[in-house]
Design a protein around this motif. Structure first.
Motif, mmCIF file in Angstrom:
data_model
loop_
_atom_site.group_PDB
_atom_site.id
_atom_site.type_symbol
_atom_site.label_atom_id
_atom_site.label_comp_id
_atom_site.label_asym_id
_atom_site.label_seq_id
_atom_site.Cartn_x
_atom_site.Cartn_y
_atom_site.Cartn_z
ATOM 1 N N ARG B 17 37.093 36.311 60.975
ATOM 2 C CA ARG B 17 36.579 35.844 62.253
ATOM 3 C C ARG B 17 37.287 34.562 62.663
ATOM 4 O O ARG B 17 37.438 33.642 61.881
ATOM 5 C CB ARG B 17 35.073 35.571 62.153
ATOM 6 C CG ARG B 17 34.527 35.055 63.456
ATOM 7 C CD ARG B 17 33.048 34.961 63.401
ATOM 8 N NE ARG B 17 32.481 36.268 63.083
ATOM 9 C CZ ARG B 17 31.204 36.427 62.766
ATOM 10 N NH1 ARG B 17 30.406 35.385 62.698
ATOM 11 N NH2 ARG B 17 30.750 37.616 62.499
ATOM 12 N N LYS B 19 37.108 31.672 65.538
ATOM 13 C CA LYS B 19 36.551 31.104 66.760
ATOM 14 C C LYS B 19 37.685 30.403 67.497
ATOM 15 O O LYS B 19 38.478 29.691 66.892
ATOM 16 C CB LYS B 19 35.445 30.103 66.410
ATOM 17 C CG LYS B 19 34.141 30.782 66.107
ATOM 18 C CD LYS B 19 32.983 30.006 66.709
ATOM 19 C CE LYS B 19 31.736 30.848 66.729
ATOM 20 N NZ LYS B 19 30.607 30.224 66.077
ATOM 21 N N PRO B 20 37.772 30.595 68.808
ATOM 22 C CA PRO B 20 38.840 29.899 69.530
ATOM 23 C C PRO B 20 38.657 28.393 69.450
ATOM 24 O O PRO B 20 37.527 27.890 69.425
ATOM 25 C CB PRO B 20 38.700 30.412 70.952
ATOM 26 C CG PRO B 20 37.352 31.027 71.040
ATOM 27 C CD PRO B 20 36.975 31.468 69.673
ATOM 28 N N SER B 511 36.320 27.355 75.984
ATOM 29 C CA SER B 511 37.211 28.516 75.908
ATOM 30 C C SER B 511 36.636 29.713 76.649
ATOM 31 O O SER B 511 37.373 30.543 77.160
ATOM 32 C CB SER B 511 37.476 28.869 74.449
ATOM 33 O OG SER B 511 36.268 29.276 73.847
ATOM 34 N N ASN B 512 35.304 29.798 76.738
ATOM 35 C CA ASN B 512 34.727 30.981 77.370
ATOM 36 C C ASN B 512 33.568 30.575 78.280
ATOM 37 O O ASN B 512 32.405 30.855 77.985
ATOM 38 C CB ASN B 512 34.259 31.963 76.285
ATOM 39 C CG ASN B 512 33.911 33.318 76.865
ATOM 40 O OD1 ASN B 512 33.929 33.523 78.077
ATOM 41 N ND2 ASN B 512 33.570 34.247 75.998
ATOM 42 N N ARG B 517 33.237 39.079 77.503
ATOM 43 C CA ARG B 517 33.603 39.758 76.263
ATOM 44 C C ARG B 517 35.075 40.153 76.240
ATOM 45 O O ARG B 517 35.544 40.737 75.267
ATOM 46 C CB ARG B 517 32.759 41.028 76.090
ATOM 47 C CG ARG B 517 31.279 40.784 75.977
ATOM 48 C CD ARG B 517 30.953 39.977 74.728
ATOM 49 N NE ARG B 517 29.536 40.005 74.421
ATOM 50 C CZ ARG B 517 28.683 39.026 74.682
ATOM 51 N NH1 ARG B 517 29.126 37.919 75.256
ATOM 52 N NH2 ARG B 517 27.420 39.133 74.373
ATOM 53 N N GLN B 522 38.921 35.023 74.287
ATOM 54 C CA GLN B 522 38.866 34.699 72.855
ATOM 55 C C GLN B 522 39.998 33.761 72.455
ATOM 56 O O GLN B 522 40.136 33.430 71.283
ATOM 57 C CB GLN B 522 38.956 35.959 71.996
ATOM 58 C CG GLN B 522 38.087 37.109 72.439
ATOM 59 C CD GLN B 522 36.639 36.759 72.508
ATOM 60 O OE1 GLN B 522 36.164 35.975 71.708
ATOM 61 N NE2 GLN B 522 35.938 37.325 73.482
ATOM 62 N N PRO B 536 44.793 39.465 67.268
ATOM 63 C CA PRO B 536 43.410 39.889 67.509
ATOM 64 C C PRO B 536 43.218 41.369 67.196
ATOM 65 O O PRO B 536 44.108 42.185 67.394
ATOM 66 C CB PRO B 536 43.208 39.615 68.998
ATOM 67 C CG PRO B 536 44.547 39.475 69.576
ATOM 68 C CD PRO B 536 45.509 39.136 68.488
ATOM 69 N N SER B 550 29.967 37.450 68.228
ATOM 70 C CA SER B 550 30.741 37.314 66.994
ATOM 71 C C SER B 550 31.578 38.554 66.718
ATOM 72 O O SER B 550 32.611 38.479 66.067
ATOM 73 C CB SER B 550 29.800 37.064 65.816
ATOM 74 O OG SER B 550 28.845 38.094 65.749
ATOM 75 N N GLN B 553 35.306 38.327 67.936
ATOM 76 C CA GLN B 553 36.231 37.264 67.549
ATOM 77 C C GLN B 553 36.922 37.587 66.255
ATOM 78 O O GLN B 553 36.947 36.794 65.329
ATOM 79 C CB GLN B 553 35.462 35.945 67.451
ATOM 80 C CG GLN B 553 34.905 35.540 68.785
ATOM 81 C CD GLN B 553 33.964 34.381 68.679
ATOM 82 O OE1 GLN B 553 33.357 34.159 67.640
ATOM 83 N NE2 GLN B 553 33.841 33.642 69.763
#
Lengths: 218, 581, 101
Positions: B17, B19-20, B511-512, B517, B522, B536, B550, B553
């Motif tokens: 995973r 996270k950005p 970032s979002n 989605r 991401q 990705p 989650s 990501q």
């Protein structure tokens, strides 16, 4: 995977945003095919003009094509098909890692393309001398049809644009020879040879249609 | 490897995973510095921004020309410019808006920026070709400037023969400029098709492709199939002026209607080059701000392709009164109605997506709603114009002008603004003032309808387009329309103000910010030079709002084993739970 | 991830070229024997199409290429025919098919 060989190790051609040579090769080839699609439709416009005027004035096409020399048209067809063969042989040489064969085949192709252009030059200059000039400058009296200028406008547009494509092809081939001499190409990387070959074959195909449509009207 | 694939089509890969990174210090805007680095960049994001700057400039120029036109039309006779100048101004307004703003706007700006990110790719397939297409665009623009300053062009943006073959001014520079521009458009389309086919990240199968990309894909197909015909048309027209080849010039034995066939074979599909990528943006925005799975994914995706195809069959409806055969008239009129079907499918699917969604009326969504409203009016009036008998009455009137402004400006430009506001935080890492964005959108909506609704009425009453003078009975409509244009320009000034403020002093964007989605969210805002620090991996669709964030990501740390270009291979993901902590 | 690079043998390439040379001769030959209208056009175009397909399939290797590249080629021909077909709907059926001025 491509043939596993010693040259498989050479990856200096691989761009960082591609994962491997195959992805890069496939992407380039698809890009070239898309470009060829645009070429077909580009010439398609001229074929449309040809067809529309031929359905309107069939007798004009009969009369005007008398001025074109079937013999030299046929010779040029043979010359271009021959050059297609040597391009295909050049690609084969590159695939087999035979750089010398690649260069020789490219030289023959360039030579044949030049022969084509020289014949075209003599055809054009013979017509210019008669007063068969493109567009409004047309002054030939030998064809008894008021729209003779239109036929030759279409003739000059089609063969002229085709000729420009041949010249571009010659330029590309010269560039390939330079690259090949610098040992850039090998069996793991010959993309520029492959896509130039595709381009050259298309130029050949267009002439395959131009020949019967312009020269062989009886 | 070959044996592996023979036994199983499923590859197992380890994912982690990611996270950005929030508020990154290093990103694509500051990793390389200097003018030279910008001018020679092959980064799709920077090229997108260079296009953005260019089309903004042209939008401004053509907008000012529009204001001049509307001001001139305040009075029935001459107000402040001569008839010849008027002809040149409306020609330039049309030609610049269409060739220099509308056609590159979504594909070359937003498409360039977003497309590789939505695919999880580092760049487009041919980055150098992408840069070349920008410079080709610039060269084409220079030719147009030359045309403007060496005599101008007064043919209208359609360059109809025989007028364009004989009129004064510098038509040749203009058509040659547009000819060059066509190559820029072709190269962009070529690049996008190959990129979508070959550069998808693991797991992005064709049914997980964001609808924005389906829109761009359909657009690219039109670009490569139609633009070459424009190129040959303009080349023949140039030769007509240069040598008098006579194919289109009746004085030399040619046929002017044939020119119109050539021209509209490109230019009708070209209106779909302009609008179809807009459809893609609207799909993204409506799903994001309704917090709902898009309704009818395949219906929307395939209707884009259907519109692209049908768009090639209807060009003759521009020529109903030009003297083409009545058989062709009937066929074209019938085929024109077919365009309504896939377009209707899209509208209904968007409405169904919004139905019972939790709609958040942020600025992009407001623009999307304005789009739905105005584009539907534009579409319906288009069906009316497609009807043969009605068109005989309405042809070349202000009704047509109003129709295509509802489609092009009310549809396309609004979709572009929806996309610009939607992706602005991603592009620049800054938020804009939501309050002023909504105000500008509302003013724009009011001003737009004030400008163009009266034009439907006067067109139906017989006001011809492109006329410098008009009879007194139309004056009140014209005055109302002109005031509407002024109102719109206020909205544009406000927009320029808050967007500039956002660039200089805006709050930094997370970032979002919209909780989307889709894959591009991401990455960090603004993204790093190569978009993602990992490869990705996609296991859910871009509209799966019912699944937790989650699950979106995931990625592979090593960048060289994950990508594969056979999108139809399934990817089986093994999440290693240890690494999720 | 394997991509099949097709390598034609030299013999095969020569064979392809020879067939093209023969077809070129045939197309010139049939103009000498004067087939009546409209079959002369049909034959000339027919031979040209065959020649073009041979080049596309065996010189340009579309025979062994990915389906999408084949589709691209087919699509370009289809849209070319569309351009011509629909335009002829007009030009063949005008009330006055000859531009009168």
């Amino acid at each position: 995977m491509a043939q596993p060989s010693v040259t498989e190790e050479r990856l200096e051609h691989l761009k960082h945003y591609f994962i491997d040579s195959d992805q890069q090769f496939e992407a380039s080839k698809m890009g070239m095919w898309i470009f060829l699609v645009t070429e077909i439709l580009f010439f398609g416009g001229l074929f449309l003009a040809y067809i529309v005027y031929r359905t309107w004035y069939p007798e004009l096409y009969l009369l005007a094509s008398e001025e074109l020399h079937t013999f030299w048209g046929a010779v040029n067809t043979v010359v271009l098909i021959g050059s297609s063969l040597t391009v295909a042989m050049a690609i084969r040489s590159a695939q087999l890692n035979q750089i010398k064969g690649l260069i020789i085949n490219l030289y023959i192709t360039i030579g044949l393309a030049c022969v084509f252009m020289v014949i075209k030059y003599f055809e054009y200059s013979e017509k210019f001398a008669k007063g068969i000039l493109p567009g409004a400058h047309y002054s030939y009296e030998g064809i008894a049809h008021e729209k003779a200028n239109i036929f030759f406008s279409i003739y000059y547009m089609m063969t002229g644009l085709h000729g420009i494509h041949v010249l571009v092809g010659i330029g590309l081939m010269v560039w390939l020879v330079f690259k090949a001499k610098k040992k850039v190409f090998h069996s793991g990387y010959y993309t520029p040879v492959e896509i130039t070959g595709l381009y050259w074959h298309l130029v050949d195909i267009i002439w395959i249609f131009l020949f019967p449509l312009l020269y062989l009207i009886d | 490897m070959a044996t592996n694939e023979a036994t199983s089509n499923v590859k197992r890969i380890q994912v982690r995973r990611f996270k950005p990174e929030e508020y990154p210090e290093k990103h694509y805007l500051n990793e390389e510095k200097g003018v030279w680095a910008w001018m020679t960049t092959v980064d799709h994001k920077k090229i997108g921004l260079m296009y953005l700057a260019s089309i903004t400039f042209f939008f401004f120029v053509a907008g000012v020309l529009a204001i001049l036109l509307r001001t001139e039309l305040l009075t029935p006779a001459r107000s402040f410019m001569d008839a010849d100048v008027y002809n040149q101004v409306f020609t330039l307004h049309g030609a610049i808006m269409i060739f220099f703003f509308l056609i590159p706007s979504v594909p070359a700006v937003l498409g360039n920026f977003i497309l590789p990110m939505q695919l999880g790719a580092k760049d487009v397939a041919f980055p150098r070709l992408n840069l070349a297409s920008y410079y080709i665009y610039v060269i084409g623009a220079l030719f147009t400037l030359v045309a403007i300053f060496t005599g101008g062009v007064d043919t209208g943006w359609t360059f109809y023969t025989p007028y364009s073959a004989t009129t004064g001014g510098n038509v040749m520079a203009m058509t040659f400029g547009v000819f060059i521009l066509g190559f820029s458009s072709i190269l962009t389309g070529l690049n996008f098709i190959v990129t979508i086919h070959k550069m998808r990240s693991p797991g992005i199968t064709w049914n997980r492709l964001p609808l924005n990309l389906w829109g761009l894909y359909a657009t690219s197909i039109i670009q490569i199939l139609a633009t070459p015909v424009l190129a040959i048309t303009l080349l023949l027209l140039t030769m007509e002026r240069l040598l008098g080849i006579g194919i289109f010039d009746p004085a030399l034995g040619g046929d002017p209607v044939l020119y119109q066939h050539f021209f509209w074979f490109y230019s009708h599909p070209a209106v779909y080059i302009m609008i179809v990528p807009g459809f893609g943006i609207i799909s993204e925005v409506i799903s994001t701000f309704s917090r709902k799975v898009i309704f009818g994914y395949w219906a929307i995706a395939l209707s884009s392709l259907a519109i692209a195809f049908i768009g090639f069959l209807v060009w003759g409806h521009h020529m109903f009164t030009a003297g083409q055969s009545s058989l062709a008239n009937m066929v074209f009129s019938f085929l024109t109605f077919l365009v309504g079907i896939p377009t209707g499918i899209k509208i209904f699917n968007w409405l169904a997506t919004m139905y019972r969604g939790s709609i958040d009326l942020k600025a992009p969504m407001l623009y999307a709603l304005v789009f739905l409203f105005l584009f539907t009016i534009g579409g319906f009036t288009g069906i009316m114009l497609g009807a043969l008998s009605v068109d005989i009455h309405l042809h070349d009137t202000y009704y047509v002008v109003a129709h295509f402004h509802y489609v092009m400006m009310g549809g396309m430009v609004m979709a572009f603004f929806a996309g610009l506001h939607y992706w602005w935080p991603k592009m620049f890492g800054k938020m804009y003032s939501e309050f002023w964005a909504r105000i500008a959108c509302a003013i724009l909506f009011v001003g737009f309808n004030m400008t163009f609704l009266p034009q439907f009425v006067m067109g139906a009453q017989g006001m011809p387009r492109r006329y410098f003078n008009y009879i007194d009975q139309f004056q009140s409509f014209h005055v109302f329309s002109t005031i509407g244009a002024y109102v719109m320009s206020v909205a544009f000034l406000i927009m320029a103000g808050y967007l500039l403020h956002s660039l200089l002093k805006g709050k930094r964007a997370p970032s979002n910010p919209w909780g989307s989605r889709a894959l591009e969210w991401q990455a960090a805002s603004p993204p790093p030079l190569h978009n993602f620090h990992h490869v990705p991996v996609i296991i859910n669709g871009p509209y799966d709002y019912h699944k937790p964030m989650s699950e979106f990501q995931l990625g592979i740390a090593a960048s060289h084993n994950g990508h594969h270009h056979h999108g139809d291979e399934a990817v089986k993901v093994e999440k290693s739970e240890k690494e999720q902590a | 991830m394997s991509v099949h690079h097709h390598i034609s043998s030299a013999k095969f390439l020569w064979g392809v070229a020879t067939s093209l040379f023969i077809l070129t001769f045939i197309t010139v030959f049939v103009t000498w024997i004067h087939i009546p209208e409209p079959w002369n056009v049909v034959v000339a175009i027919g031979i040209a199409v065959i020649k073009a397909l041979i080049v596309v399939a065996f010189f340009m290797n579309l025979w062994w290429d990915s389906k999408f590249n084949v589709l691209l080629f087919v699509m370009s021909i289809a849209f070319f025919l569309l351009l011509i077909g629909i335009t002829l709907l007009d030009t063949l059926y005008r009330v006055d098919p000859v531009p009168s001025f």
